[in-house]
Design a protein around this motif. Structure first.
Motif, short mmCIF file in Angstrom:
data_model
loop_
_atom_site.label_atom_id
_atom_site.label_comp_id
_atom_site.label_asym_id
_atom_site.label_seq_id
_atom_site.Cartn_x
_atom_site.Cartn_y
_atom_site.Cartn_z
N GLY A 151 5.56 22.39 -7.16
CA GLY A 151 5.08 22.84 -5.85
C GLY A 151 3.61 22.55 -5.64
N ILE A 152 2.80 22.73 -6.69
CA ILE A 152 1.37 22.44 -6.60
C ILE A 152 1.14 20.96 -6.31
CG2 ILE A 152 -0.78 22.34 -7.92
CD1 ILE A 152 0.19 24.85 -9.41
N LEU A 153 1.85 20.10 -7.04
CA LEU A 153 1.69 18.66 -6.84
C LEU A 153 2.11 18.25 -5.43
CD1 LEU A 153 3.00 17.31 -10.26
CD2 LEU A 153 0.64 17.55 -9.51
N LYS A 154 3.23 18.80 -4.95
CA LYS A 154 3.68 18.50 -3.59
C LYS A 154 2.67 18.99 -2.56
CE LYS A 154 7.62 16.49 -4.46
NZ LYS A 154 7.85 15.07 -4.11
N GLY A 155 2.07 20.15 -2.85
CA GLY A 155 1.07 20.68 -1.93
C GLY A 155 -0.14 19.77 -1.81
N PHE A 156 -0.62 19.26 -2.95
CA PHE A 156 -1.77 18.36 -2.91
C PHE A 156 -1.42 17.02 -2.29
CE2 PHE A 156 -4.05 21.04 -6.10
CZ PHE A 156 -5.25 21.11 -5.41
N VAL A 157 -0.19 16.55 -2.49
CA VAL A 157 0.24 15.30 -1.84
C VAL A 157 0.22 15.48 -0.32
CG1 VAL A 157 2.20 13.77 -1.43
CG2 VAL A 157 1.59 14.41 -3.76
N GLY A 211 0.81 -1.21 0.00
CA GLY A 211 0.00 0.00 0.00
C GLY A 211 0.85 1.26 0.00
N GLY A 212 1.92 1.26 0.79
CA GLY A 212 2.80 2.43 0.82
C GLY A 212 3.53 2.64 -0.49
N ASN A 213 3.93 1.55 -1.13
CA ASN A 213 4.64 1.66 -2.39
C ASN A 213 3.74 2.13 -3.53
OD1 ASN A 213 5.85 -0.20 -5.02
ND2 ASN A 213 7.29 1.05 -3.86
N SER A 214 2.44 1.89 -3.41
CA SER A 214 1.50 2.28 -4.47
C SER A 214 1.53 3.78 -4.73
CB SER A 214 0.09 1.83 -4.12
OG SER A 214 -0.42 2.56 -3.01
N THR A 215 1.67 4.55 -3.65
CA THR A 215 1.65 6.02 -3.82
C THR A 215 2.85 6.50 -4.62
OG1 THR A 215 2.79 6.33 -1.70
CG2 THR A 215 0.39 6.31 -1.67
N THR A 216 3.99 5.81 -4.50
CA THR A 216 5.17 6.25 -5.24
C THR A 216 4.97 6.08 -6.74
OG1 THR A 216 6.28 4.07 -5.15
CG2 THR A 216 6.61 5.55 -3.28
N TRP A 217 4.27 5.05 -7.16
CA TRP A 217 4.00 4.84 -8.59
C TRP A 217 3.04 5.89 -9.12
CZ3 TRP A 217 6.14 1.02 -11.76
CH2 TRP A 217 6.96 0.10 -11.10
N MET A 218 1.96 6.15 -8.38
CA MET A 218 0.97 7.13 -8.84
C MET A 218 1.55 8.54 -8.84
SD MET A 218 -2.56 5.57 -7.21
CE MET A 218 -1.92 5.29 -5.54
N ASN A 219 2.27 8.90 -7.76
CA ASN A 219 2.86 10.23 -7.68
C ASN A 219 3.92 10.44 -8.75
OD1 ASN A 219 1.23 10.81 -5.49
ND2 ASN A 219 2.82 10.38 -3.97
N THR A 220 4.72 9.41 -9.00
CA THR A 220 5.76 9.52 -10.02
C THR A 220 5.15 9.72 -11.40
OG1 THR A 220 7.32 8.13 -8.78
CG2 THR A 220 7.67 8.30 -11.15
N ALA A 221 4.10 8.98 -11.72
CA ALA A 221 3.46 9.11 -13.03
C ALA A 221 2.94 10.54 -13.24
CB ALA A 221 2.31 8.11 -13.14
N VAL A 222 2.30 11.07 -12.21
CA VAL A 222 1.74 12.43 -12.32
C VAL A 222 2.85 13.47 -12.39
CG1 VAL A 222 0.33 14.16 -11.16
CG2 VAL A 222 -0.39 11.77 -11.17
N LEU A 223 3.84 13.35 -11.49
CA LEU A 223 4.91 14.35 -11.42
C LEU A 223 5.73 14.38 -12.70
CD1 LEU A 223 6.54 16.42 -9.83
CD2 LEU A 223 7.89 14.54 -8.88
N VAL A 224 6.16 13.22 -13.17
CA VAL A 224 7.00 13.16 -14.36
C VAL A 224 6.25 13.70 -15.58
CG1 VAL A 224 8.15 11.59 -15.98
CG2 VAL A 224 8.43 11.27 -13.52
#
Length: 214
Positions: free
Chosen positions: A89-95, A61-74
């Protein structure tokens, strides 16, 4: 859960090898499995699992967020080449706000029920990113209006600030009534989907421009 996030390097490496939709799919399925099993256990729909197995699902479950966040950020960094800093900054703020959003929604709708909270973590991100797979993609470089793009980014920044203040106000409310909680939920959801208006405005403006050229 933190151990799972520590393996975020895998998502970073995969982002250069696989398309965006595949990265989102992997993260969504991991979240569904990792938090879904936790929900089944906490809600007593299945028998409790051994401790080490629960740790495995916490890690997934914890690793799932890294895949979703990476896809959006990149994808956003590649698409918004002239506003990489503000977009990041906006993406980090929403995270950072995501935990507060889920917590306050659970508090407002389910009175801080742990099983309901895990249900939300399992199914809401899965549904959103499954839908987003069809729209989140890298676009080729094009001549864009820098001023217009900066305006849109500023609007997104304003939304982040407004949502932050809104969550703080609700968090300080002692024992809100059911009606207040329902109103809070509706307004919060409206704030979160408000940026979609930018997409509609941009699409209509581009369409009007094309029709004018014709």
């Amino acid at each position: 859960k933190d151990v799972g996030k520590a393996f975020g390097l895998l998502a970073g490496l995969a982002s250069d090898k696989f398309p965006t939709w595949a990265i989102l799919l992997i993260g969504s399925l991991q979240g569904l499995i990792g938090y879904g099993v936790q929900w089944l256990v906490v809600s007593q729909r299945i028998q409790p699992l051994p401790y080490w197995q629960m740790c495995v699902f916490l890690c997934i479950g914890g690793n799932s967020t890294t895949w979703m966040n990476t896809a959006v950020l990149v994808t956003c960094i590649r698409n918004f080449r002239r506003n990489r800093g503000p977009v990041s900054g906006i993406l980090k703020g929403f995270v950072g706000l995501s935990t507060a959003i889920f917590t306050d929604l659970c508090s407002a709708l389910f009175a801080d029920d742990p099983a309901s909270f895990l249900f939300m973590l399992a199914f809401i991100p899965f549904s959103i990113f499954l839908f987003g797979m069809f729209f989140l993609r890298e676009i080729p470089p094009a001549a864009t209006n820098d001023e217009e793009e900066s305006t849109y980014v500023t609007i997104f920044n304003a939304v982040v600030v407004i949502v932050t203040i809104y969550l703080l106000v609700f968090g300080f409310m002692p024992n809100p009534s059911a009606l207040v909680s329902q109103v809070f939920t509706v307004v919060l959801l409206l704030l979160l989907v408000a940026p979609l208006g930018i997409l509609v405005h941009s699409y209509l403006k581009a369409r009007m421009h094309l029709e004018g050229c014709v």
